[in-house]
Design a protein around this motif. Structure first.
Motif, PDB file in Angstrom:
ATOM      1  N   TRP A 185       5.634  -5.067  -5.310  1.00 65.90           N
ATOM      2  CA  TRP A 185       4.910  -3.814  -5.463  1.00 65.90           C
ATOM      3  C   TRP A 185       4.633  -3.582  -6.929  1.00 65.90           C
ATOM      4  O   TRP A 185       5.126  -4.294  -7.794  1.00 65.90           O
ATOM      5  CB  TRP A 185       5.662  -2.644  -4.830  1.00 65.90           C
ATOM      6  N   GLN A 186       3.830  -2.573  -7.215  1.00 64.70           N
ATOM      7  CA  GLN A 186       3.524  -2.199  -8.592  1.00 64.70           C
ATOM      8  C   GLN A 186       4.024  -0.795  -8.849  1.00 64.70           C
ATOM      9  O   GLN A 186       4.066   0.017  -7.927  1.00 64.70           O
ATOM     10  CB  GLN A 186       2.029  -2.327  -8.891  1.00 64.70           C
ATOM     11  N   SER A 208       0.400  -8.289  -3.068  1.00 67.11           N
ATOM     12  CA  SER A 208      -0.072  -6.953  -2.695  1.00 67.11           C
ATOM     13  C   SER A 208      -1.578  -7.031  -2.503  1.00 67.11           C
ATOM     14  O   SER A 208      -2.207  -8.020  -2.884  1.00 67.11           O
ATOM     15  CB  SER A 208       0.254  -5.949  -3.802  1.00 67.11           C
ATOM     16  N   LEU A 226      -9.553  -5.311 -11.876  1.00 65.69           N
ATOM     17  CA  LEU A 226      -8.902  -5.335 -10.576  1.00 65.69           C
ATOM     18  C   LEU A 226      -7.574  -6.068 -10.731  1.00 65.69           C
ATOM     19  O   LEU A 226      -7.493  -7.089 -11.417  1.00 65.69           O
ATOM     20  CB  LEU A 226      -9.806  -6.064  -9.580  1.00 65.69           C
ATOM     21  N   LYS A 227      -6.507  -5.538 -10.122  1.00 59.91           N
ATOM     22  CA  LYS A 227      -5.168  -6.101 -10.279  1.00 59.91           C
ATOM     23  C   LYS A 227      -4.605  -6.527  -8.938  1.00 59.91           C
ATOM     24  O   LYS A 227      -4.939  -5.981  -7.902  1.00 59.91           O
ATOM     25  CB  LYS A 227      -4.238  -5.075 -10.927  1.00 59.91           C
ATOM     26  N   LEU A 228      -3.698  -7.506  -8.998  1.00 59.74           N
ATOM     27  CA  LEU A 228      -3.017  -8.040  -7.840  1.00 59.74           C
ATOM     28  C   LEU A 228      -1.620  -8.424  -8.300  1.00 59.74           C
ATOM     29  O   LEU A 228      -1.460  -9.002  -9.368  1.00 59.74           O
ATOM     30  CB  LEU A 228      -3.765  -9.275  -7.336  1.00 59.74           C
ATOM     31  N   PRO A 260      -5.372  -6.056  -3.544  1.00 56.20           N
ATOM     32  CA  PRO A 260      -5.959  -5.737  -4.857  1.00 56.20           C
ATOM     33  C   PRO A 260      -6.059  -4.232  -5.056  1.00 56.20           C
ATOM     34  O   PRO A 260      -6.315  -3.487  -4.116  1.00 56.20           O
ATOM     35  CB  PRO A 260      -7.350  -6.360  -4.793  1.00 56.20           C
ATOM     36  N   PHE A 261      -5.824  -3.783  -6.279  1.00 55.79           N
ATOM     37  CA  PHE A 261      -5.914  -2.359  -6.613  1.00 55.79           C
ATOM     38  C   PHE A 261      -6.502  -2.205  -7.985  1.00 55.79           C
ATOM     39  O   PHE A 261      -6.572  -3.107  -8.757  1.00 55.79           O
ATOM     40  CB  PHE A 261      -4.558  -1.658  -6.494  1.00 55.79           C
ATOM     41  N   ALA A 301       0.826  -1.205   0.000  1.00 57.50           N
ATOM     42  CA  ALA A 301       0.000   0.000   0.000  1.00 57.50           C
ATOM     43  C   ALA A 301       0.862   1.258   0.000  1.00 57.50           C
ATOM     44  O   ALA A 301       0.564   2.224  -0.686  1.00 57.50           O
ATOM     45  CB  ALA A 301      -0.920   0.006   1.220  1.00 57.50           C
ATOM     46  N   ALA A 355       3.062   1.710  -3.492  1.00 60.81           N
ATOM     47  CA  ALA A 355       2.381   2.045  -4.740  1.00 60.81           C
ATOM     48  C   ALA A 355       2.647   3.475  -5.179  1.00 60.81           C
ATOM     49  O   ALA A 355       2.671   3.763  -6.358  1.00 60.81           O
ATOM     50  CB  ALA A 355       0.874   1.833  -4.580  1.00 60.81           C
ATOM     51  N   LYS A 375       3.723   2.421 -11.827  1.00 61.96           N
ATOM     52  CA  LYS A 375       3.049   2.900 -13.029  1.00 61.96           C
ATOM     53  C   LYS A 375       4.079   3.039 -14.133  1.00 61.96           C
ATOM     54  O   LYS A 375       5.177   3.542 -13.914  1.00 61.96           O
ATOM     55  CB  LYS A 375       2.359   4.217 -12.760  1.00 61.96           C
TER      56      LYS A 375
END
Length: 135
Positions: free
Chosen positions: A47-48, A132, A111-113, A134-135, A23, A26, A50
């Motif tokens: 982590w993700q 992670s 929705l992504k994970l 979901p986002f 969280a 991100a 952009k």
């Protein structure tokens, strides 16, 4: 007995970091997020980030330099609430010591994970999976 207690403490710390880090990571760059997770040996951080119009999944795992280490990161999507998660991008790195993997870019409104599995390449029983939220 002490080894089991120590293992439980390390596992609890890994779960805590896995819950908190995604969280907060991100909104940061990969270097800052990666630096925050290098203290847990053989526990992957995930982590993700952009990237252009989409996201990439990033994972890394710290290990002894002599250890053959594996890390696999996946970006999963879910079309509708309750439907199965589908892996849409993945990357794997196998090397000695520290390992990092980055998925190809994923562009979707679903929705992504992001999930990662990492640890000793020669001992699957000691690998740990972290996801992670979901986002």
């Amino acid at each position: 007995m002490r080894a089991r207690i120590a293992a439980l403490i390390v596992a609890a710390a890994g779960i805590t970091v896995a819950t908190i880090l995604p969280a907060s990571a991100a909104a940061t760059t990969g270097d800052a997020a990666g630096a925050a997770c290098t203290t847990l040996v053989n526990h992957p951080c995930v982590w993700q980030e952009k990237d252009g119009g989409g996201i990439v999944g990033v994972a890394q795992v710290s290990a002894d330099p002599a250890q053959l280490t594996v890390v696999q990161v996946e970006v999963r999507t879910q079309r509708a609430w309750g439907s199965p998660w589908v892996t849409v991008a993945s990357a794997t790195t196998v090397t000695h010591g520290f390992a990092r993997a980055v998925t190809p870019r994923v562009v979707t409104d679903d929705l992504k994970l992001v999930c990662a599995t990492g640890g000793p390449a020669l001992d699957a029983a000691q690998r740990v999976t972290t996801c992670s939220g979901p986002f």
